[in-house]
Design an enzyme around this catalytic site. Structure first.
Site, short mmCIF file in Angstrom:
data_model
loop_
_atom_site.label_atom_id
_atom_site.label_comp_id
_atom_site.label_asym_id
_atom_site.label_seq_id
_atom_site.Cartn_x
_atom_site.Cartn_y
_atom_site.Cartn_z
N ARG A 168 5.34 -6.79 14.67
CA ARG A 168 4.81 -5.75 15.56
C ARG A 168 3.55 -5.13 14.97
O ARG A 168 2.59 -4.87 15.69
CB ARG A 168 5.88 -4.66 15.80
CG ARG A 168 5.45 -3.66 16.85
CD ARG A 168 5.35 -4.35 18.21
NE ARG A 168 4.63 -3.55 19.19
CZ ARG A 168 3.31 -3.58 19.40
NH1 ARG A 168 2.55 -4.36 18.65
NH2 ARG A 168 2.76 -2.85 20.33
N CYS A 213 -0.25 -5.26 16.59
CA CYS A 213 -1.03 -4.04 16.83
C CYS A 213 -2.44 -4.20 16.28
O CYS A 213 -3.42 -3.85 16.95
CB CYS A 213 -0.37 -2.82 16.18
SG CYS A 213 0.64 -1.87 17.32
N CYS A 241 -4.88 3.07 14.82
CA CYS A 241 -3.54 3.11 15.43
C CYS A 241 -3.46 4.33 16.36
O CYS A 241 -2.90 4.27 17.45
CB CYS A 241 -2.45 3.23 14.37
SG CYS A 241 -2.42 1.91 13.16
N HIS A 294 -1.76 5.74 19.73
CA HIS A 294 -0.45 6.28 19.33
C HIS A 294 -0.56 7.62 18.62
O HIS A 294 0.25 7.93 17.74
CB HIS A 294 0.29 5.29 18.44
CG HIS A 294 0.64 4.00 19.14
ND1 HIS A 294 1.58 3.93 20.13
CD2 HIS A 294 0.15 2.75 19.00
CE1 HIS A 294 1.67 2.68 20.55
NE2 HIS A 294 0.80 1.94 19.90
#
Lengths: 208, 275
Positions: free
Chosen positions: B232, B236, B184, B188
């Protein structure tokens, strides 16, 4: 006096308890192991994305275990092994067609569970890099590659380095965010040559 | 507002969107243009349509046990109470002995209290581009989320079990694997990065984390579908080239605990609009 001391001690203990209750209970390594166990249990194969993808290889494990900063000895050992496994083109030629390279750089498809496994993957290059000057929709996770060849020249050493970097970025920087496109089997020899040309060919818009 | 009028509003919104996005595409900063447009759109938010359906579902006696969620489902704020529940989840639920995000909790209630089968709900939990209607669970989550509009996130991180979920979620966000070595955090984990023109929030910061959870559940204009935070997270991982996280699983709750927990103290604006 004793009572006072006891009261003070109890207050400190209460404060400590409160601090402990609001902070993490376990070490970072223990939470990482819990995360790995949970991921292994809670992920399922879909399309081409098999369950084995959640299992780390030795490079991923080194980067995960040391938060992308492994001790030097381990880093040197693994980086050397990645470099040794880079498969250079048998014909010794590194430059393909930059126009084909641009198409590959534009394409972000491949390897997701919704992609067809038998279609060639793209390079995803513009997702993270500025490359050709005409493409204004580029990402910034990686460095700008505008004028890449212009500033570095087009020597055989630079060609070999550029090919190898695309083939396996971890052969140079173990915990680089960049995928190992050749190593992972995402891009084949010819596709990587096209990308090298996009970056190094003097005729490529990258170097105009 | 009745459903027919909100349906009409939905149509006019979509038409306005098409015009405005083509204008935005020519502008210098599409992100800024889109944000401006979205702010205007939220005055007549299509998500309201789904809230109304969700409220009906929440109050209706349904399932093999013929009970309503309003009379049987405790989201942590008392039996059937939805007010302020969404901004206080994920939280620990003793009856399930698990930390649960809103969607996972509602699914648990549907299974345990109403008698629905988990596999039936998990078979198709997200609205696809060709589906006319959102799944019931999406409407329910949207209704529950609407009960926290303009309230501050207040995830109970002082609870050791919630804290464990938060820390495990943080480690999950950092875990690199798969053919592209992505986690992730690849996208991010730092400030000020983009994929193509899309700005990427840094989930480790309060400002970034709130961007990750704000606007969900959201009406997504691409495809005209209503989607939740569960979706969501799922998408991802698709882009991360991972296999699929199981629906309403602990792994997803852990990530949502990390993101929502980092958003504590910031205001949740309610179900929103997404590009």
């Amino acid at each position: 006096m004793k009572t006072l001391l006891f009261a003070a001690g109890a207050t400190v203990a209460t404060l400590l308890l409160a601090a402990c209750a609001s902070g993490p209970r376990l070490s970072e390594a223990e939470y990482r192991q819990m995360a790995i166990d949970t991921i292994k249990r809670d992920f399922q194969a879909k399309g081409q994305a098999k369950h084995e993808r959640v299992t780390q290889d030795e490079v991923q494990q080194a980067c995960n275990s040391y938060l992308n900063n492994p001790p030097n000895e381990l880093m040197v050992k693994l980086t050397s092994a990645q470099l040794a496994a880079v498969k250079l083109p048998a014909d010794g030629k590194y430059l393909g067609d930059w126009k084909e390279g641009e198409k590959i750089a534009q394409s972000g498809r491949g390897f997701t569970w919704s992609d067809k496994a038998d279609e060639p993957a793209g390079g995803n290059c513009y997702n993270c890099h500025q490359i050709g000057p005409q493409e204004t929709s580029f990402g910034t996770i990686g460095p700008s590659l505008l004028a890449y060849g212009k500033t570095r020249g087009n020597s055989p050493e630079i060609q070999k380095y550029t090919y190898s970097k695309i083939f396996n970025a971890k052969a140079f920087n173990l915990c680089s965010e960049m995928p190992r496109f050749g190593h992972a089997g995402a891009l084949n020899e010819q596709q990587i040559k096209h990308l090298v040309a996009l970056l190094l060919d003097p005729a490529s818009p990258v170097n105009k | 507002m009745n459903i027919a009028s909100s349906g009409l509003r939905l149509l006019s919104c979509t038409a306005a969107l098409a015009l405005s996005l083509s204008a935005a595409a020519q502008a210098k900063d599409p992100n800024a243009e889109f944000e401006k447009f979205r702010a205007e759109m939220e005055e007549s938010n299509p998500a309201e349509l789904f809230e109304i359906k969700g409220e009906e579902l929440w109050k209706a006696r349904r399932g093999p046990k013929n009970v309503s969620l309003a009379e049987s489902c405790d989201l942590g704020q008392g039996m059937g109470k939805v007010e302020a529940a969404y901004v206080k989840m994920p939280r620990y639920f003793a009856d399930a002995d698990a930390v649960m995000d809103a969607e996972r909790r509602i699914v648990w209630c549907m299974v345990e209290k109403q008698g629905f089968k988990f596999d039936d709900i998990a078979k198709k939990p997200f609205q696809g581009g060709n589906d006319n209607n959102a799944p019931e669970i999406t409407n329910l989550v949207t209704y529950v989320a609407s009960g926290s509009r303009n309230m501050k996130f207040d995830i109970p991180l002082g609870d050791p079990k919630v804290r464990d979920a938060f820390e495990t979620g943080k480690a999950t966000a950092a875990y690199r694997a798969g053919p592209y070595d992505f986690s992730c955090n690849t996208c991010h984990g730092v400030d000020g990065k983009r994929i193509r023109m899309q700005n990427l929030p840094n989930l480790a910061t309060p400002e970034g984390a709130i961007k990750g959870v704000q606007g969900w559940p959201g009406y997504r204009m691409t495809g005209g579908v209503m989607l939740t935070s569960q979706w969501r997270m799922n998408d991802c991982f698709r882009q991360q080239r991972f296999p699929e996280p199981k629906y309403a699983s602990q792994a997803v709750t852990n990530l949502l605990t990390y993101m929502s927990g980092n958003s504590n103290g910031q205001i949740y604006k309610g179900p929103g609009i997404k590009r």
